[in-house]
Motif scaffolding. Structure first.
Motif, short mmCIF file in Angstrom:
data_model
loop_
_atom_site.label_atom_id
_atom_site.label_comp_id
_atom_site.label_asym_id
_atom_site.label_seq_id
_atom_site.Cartn_x
_atom_site.Cartn_y
_atom_site.Cartn_z
N PHE A 1 -51.02 3.30 -8.94
CA PHE A 1 -50.43 1.97 -8.96
C PHE A 1 -51.31 1.06 -9.82
O PHE A 1 -52.55 1.17 -9.78
N CYS A 2 -50.69 0.16 -10.58
CA CYS A 2 -51.45 -0.76 -11.44
C CYS A 2 -50.96 -2.18 -11.25
O CYS A 2 -49.76 -2.43 -11.02
N ASP A 3 -51.90 -3.15 -11.36
CA ASP A 3 -51.54 -4.56 -11.29
C ASP A 3 -52.61 -5.37 -12.03
O ASP A 3 -53.81 -5.14 -11.84
N ASN A 4 -52.16 -6.30 -12.88
CA ASN A 4 -53.10 -7.17 -13.60
C ASN A 4 -52.65 -8.62 -13.54
O ASN A 4 -52.96 -9.41 -14.43
N SER A 5 -51.92 -8.97 -12.49
CA SER A 5 -51.36 -10.32 -12.38
C SER A 5 -52.23 -11.26 -11.57
O SER A 5 -51.89 -12.43 -11.43
N SER A 6 -53.34 -10.78 -11.05
CA SER A 6 -54.10 -11.60 -10.11
C SER A 6 -55.46 -12.04 -10.66
O SER A 6 -56.29 -12.52 -9.91
N GLY A 7 -55.68 -11.86 -11.95
CA GLY A 7 -56.99 -12.19 -12.51
C GLY A 7 -57.95 -11.03 -12.44
O GLY A 7 -59.12 -11.16 -12.79
N ALA A 8 -57.47 -9.91 -11.97
CA ALA A 8 -58.28 -8.68 -11.93
C ALA A 8 -57.36 -7.53 -12.30
O ALA A 8 -56.19 -7.49 -11.90
N ASN A 9 -57.89 -6.61 -13.08
CA ASN A 9 -57.12 -5.42 -13.44
C ASN A 9 -57.39 -4.34 -12.39
O ASN A 9 -58.52 -3.85 -12.27
N ILE A 10 -56.34 -4.01 -11.64
CA ILE A 10 -56.49 -3.08 -10.52
C ILE A 10 -55.68 -1.82 -10.78
O ILE A 10 -54.50 -1.89 -11.14
N GLN A 11 -56.33 -0.69 -10.60
CA GLN A 11 -55.65 0.60 -10.65
C GLN A 11 -56.01 1.36 -9.37
O GLN A 11 -57.17 1.66 -9.13
N LEU A 12 -54.98 1.65 -8.57
CA LEU A 12 -55.18 2.33 -7.29
C LEU A 12 -54.54 3.71 -7.35
O LEU A 12 -53.35 3.85 -7.67
N THR A 13 -55.33 4.74 -7.07
CA THR A 13 -54.82 6.11 -7.06
C THR A 13 -54.86 6.64 -5.63
O THR A 13 -55.93 6.61 -4.98
N LEU A 14 -53.70 7.09 -5.14
CA LEU A 14 -53.61 7.69 -3.80
C LEU A 14 -53.51 9.20 -3.94
O LEU A 14 -52.92 9.72 -4.90
N SER A 15 -54.04 9.91 -2.95
CA SER A 15 -54.01 11.38 -2.99
C SER A 15 -52.63 11.95 -2.70
O SER A 15 -52.39 13.12 -2.93
N ASP A 16 -51.70 11.12 -2.19
CA ASP A 16 -50.36 11.61 -1.83
C ASP A 16 -49.34 10.55 -2.21
O ASP A 16 -49.49 9.37 -1.87
N ASP A 17 -48.31 10.96 -2.94
CA ASP A 17 -47.30 9.99 -3.37
C ASP A 17 -46.32 9.64 -2.25
O ASP A 17 -45.72 8.57 -2.26
N THR A 18 -46.13 10.52 -1.28
CA THR A 18 -45.25 10.23 -0.13
C THR A 18 -45.96 10.67 1.15
O THR A 18 -45.62 11.70 1.74
N PRO A 19 -46.95 9.92 1.59
CA PRO A 19 -47.69 10.32 2.79
C PRO A 19 -46.84 10.15 4.05
O PRO A 19 -45.77 9.53 4.02
N SER A 20 -47.34 10.68 5.15
CA SER A 20 -46.64 10.62 6.42
C SER A 20 -47.53 9.99 7.48
O SER A 20 -48.76 9.94 7.33
N VAL A 21 -46.90 9.53 8.55
CA VAL A 21 -47.68 8.98 9.66
C VAL A 21 -48.62 10.06 10.17
O VAL A 21 -48.28 11.24 10.25
N GLY A 22 -49.83 9.65 10.50
CA GLY A 22 -50.84 10.59 10.95
C GLY A 22 -51.71 11.14 9.83
O GLY A 22 -52.75 11.74 10.10
N ASP A 23 -51.29 10.96 8.55
CA ASP A 23 -52.07 11.48 7.43
C ASP A 23 -53.30 10.62 7.15
O ASP A 23 -53.29 9.40 7.37
#
Length: 615
Positions: free
Chosen positions: A170-192
């Motif tokens: 995920f990427c966002d640069n609208s808040s005065g900071a350039n943020i790139q967030l990488t998750l290990s799972d694109d569709t995680p589940s409860v309990g993960d």
């Protein structure tokens, strides 16, 4: 009174697995039913608040307006299962058949399956917004009228198909900071446990402090509810610098999962929020959160959140309404005899032998000395070679001498489990002659005045003569009944009632003839134990000698088979309850008083003797 309800083998279910249980029907009078169905509905509950303005008039005639807020509940069905036809499955037919129920309690097993992909049960903190599944049953009477049970909530908690995780950025640069967030799972589940990598360039003039959490939201009109997980706090990021930070976050088991059904929806996000000086940052990255839970322990914990009592770490056996395994093969056969050979005792206690493979009889266990005695288990003769039938606590079970196993399940293929007159699409005739009875219950003052009766297709009673003042009556006059069996009728019940000159006649017990297991076009003379059909408050004892013919063909030459011996596996069964013990005491006291002979099934001390009465 007719009452019915559902019992499940284990509350708490996996999507895609069978839902198993049984429908219990209780009636206090004879009745015909045409069908029982079981179905599941998924319901989305939400609400919204609207402002209502009304104009009122005071006592002086002046008008004024009042404003109040009213909360309106909204209920929408998001899933409706097909209706599972309990009786049609039981009788292997695709049409609604008519089944006669004597007073008592009946249990009908069912197994149904819900598809994968429907939303999971879930709720928000106030529980007014939720997804629930209700399981209900519907009873159809002979006239077509339908009655639906209230049902209850069934927790659908987990999906067994665990997916392969894939990273998502995920990427966002609208808040005065350039943020790139990488998750290990694109569709995680409860309990993960989700691994996170945050790469951030802080372009602000202050140190940046960020946190991460999972959020579920539901919006409908002016209703806004949300659920937030615990937070993970990242290390501070200095101004005008770039940092790569790692962390992990567990999705709580009670987080509502992603759901979309028309205008009703639950959206889930990973929320990056924090501050740099006076500036606040709040970013929602949409992500689909599912419920394909990995591991039976987590499945058990999530089930408990919705009222489920199932332990997914243990397997659950399903034996229909029996709630137990049938007796093992080794405990019900005579090991001194060859497999499939059984010793039968005549009413004179003389032994002879039957082969369940050939259905023949012999005076010796090697089956080399044929005799004219009939094969006594006529309902087993309709089964495949090598199969026989036994009774355990009054319930039928099937014995396979080929594999030396036992089962509650009829071994015949479904296409062979037919009722002859229904398969031929025509009416049949059912004829019964009551010869005698022994050990009838004492349900009033003094000896009973018994008579037999049958309910015809028009729900009218066809009766025999009444035999006065007898526990062991012999019927000699007007003791035959003949009725037409309709094309849809699956069984006929022969009732015994105690005639009362004042008030209602009292139900003494009955014998149910399931036409799927009764041979057509032959007269069977045999003793039948009276049953109360699961009504534990009614003390039913005794047996009746009946001549029964289920006539399907047109021939007038019908052979007669007199059963004069029984398998030791056909034991009389009387539950050891205070009601039955009190009944035995009444009978024995009355027999002593009237100097009547001892009941062959019970001694004067009240001990039950399970033996075949004499003819």
């Amino acid at each position: 009174m007719l009452d019915f309800f559902i019992t499940l083998t284990h509350p708490g279910h996996i999507l895609g697995e069978p839902i198993q249980g049984f429908v219990t029907v209780t009636t206090n009078s004879p009745t015909f039913i045409k069908g029982i169905t079981v179905f599941v509905e998924g319901i989305f509950h939400t609400h919204y608040t609207e402002t209502i303005t009304t104009t009122e008039t005071d006592k002086n005639g002046r008008q004024f307006q009042t404003t109040r807020e009213v909360e309106t509940p909204i209920t929408t069905v998001i899933y409706s299962s097909p209706k599972y036809p309990v009786l049609e499955e039981l009788h292997n037919h695709n049409i609604a058949l008519t089944t006669e129920l004597a007073p008592g309690s009946y249990s009908y097993p069912f197994v149904m399956q819900l598809p994968k992909g429907i939303p999971s049960s879930c709720f928000f903190n106030d529980r007014d917004v939720n997804v629930q599944y209700m399981i209900r049953c519907e009873l159809i009477k002979k006239n077509g009228s339908k009655t639906r049970s209230n049902g209850f909530v069934i927790p659908l908690c987990v999906n067994p198909d665990y997916h392969l995780p894939r990273p998502r950025v995920f990427c966002d640069n609208s808040s005065g900071a350039n943020i790139q967030l990488t998750l290990s799972d694109d569709t995680p589940s409860v309990g993960d446990i989700v691994q996170m990598t945050l790469q951030c360039t802080n372009l602000l003039r202050d140190q940046l402090e960020l946190k991460a959490s999972f959020v579920a939201t539901h919006n409908y009109k002016n209703t806004n509810v949300n659920f937030r997980s615990s937070e993970f706090v990242f290390q501070p990021i200095l101004m005008h610098s770039t940092s790569t930070l790692v962390g992990s976050l567990t999705i709580p088991l009670n987080l509502p999962t992603t759901t979309h059904s028309g205008e009703f929806s639950i959206n889930t996000y990973i929320n990056i929020h924090g501050k740099a000086g006076r500036k606040t940052i709040n970013i929602l990255f949409p992500i689909e959160i599912g419920y394909d839970i990995k591991g039976p322990q987590l499945m058990t914990e999530r089930s408990r959140l919705f009222g489920g009592r199932r332990d997914f770490t243990k397997t659950t056996g399903f034996y229909g309404p029996h709630f137990r395994m049938p007796p093992s093969y080794q405990t019900v056969v005579n090991r001194a005899l060859a497999p499939g050979i059984e010793q039968i005792l005549t009413v004179d206690q003389q032994p002879y032998y039957v082969s369940h493979f050939t259905r023949q009889t012999s005076l010796t266990p090697d089956m080399n000395n044929p005799c004219a005695l009939p094969y006594p288990i006529y309902n087993a003769a309709m089964l495949p070679p090598g199969w026989s039938i036994g009774q355990d606590y009054g319930e039928w079970y099937f014995i396979d001498h080929n594999t030396q196993t036992t089962s509650w399940i009829d071994p015949r293929p479904l296409e062979q489990r037919i009722i002859p007159h229904i398969a031929q699409g025509k009416e049949a005739r059912f004829e019964v002659e009551i010869v005698k009875a022994i050990g009838l219950p004492v349900l009033g003052w003094g000896c009973p005045d018994p008579y037999a009766c049958v309910w015809d297709n028009n729900e009218k009673w066809i009766k025999t003569n009444t035999q006065s003042n007898s526990l062991d009556p012999v019927f000699t006059k007007n003791n035959k009944i003949s009725i037409i069996v309709s094309k849809e009728r699956t069984n006929v019940v022969v009732y015994l009632y105690d005639y009362h000159r004042i008030g209602w006649d009292v139900f003494m017990g009955a014998v149910n003839f399931d036409l799927q297991y009764f041979p057509p076009d032959v007269i069977i003379q045999d003793w039948y134990q009276l049953s109360n059909f699961g009504n534990k408050s009614t003390a039913v004892t005794g047996k009746v000698l009946l001549k029964v013919c289920y006539k399907v063909g047109q021939s007038n030459e019908i052979p007669t088979v007199i059963i004069n011996g029984h398998s030791p596996l056909y034991r009389d069964y009387y539950p050891d309850t205070c009601v039955v013990r009190d009944q035995i005491k009444k009978q024995n006291e009355l027999r002593k008083k009237k100097k009547m002979r001892e009941n062959p099934m019970m001694d004067y001390e009240g001990h039950i003797i399970c033996m075949t009465p004499f003819l």
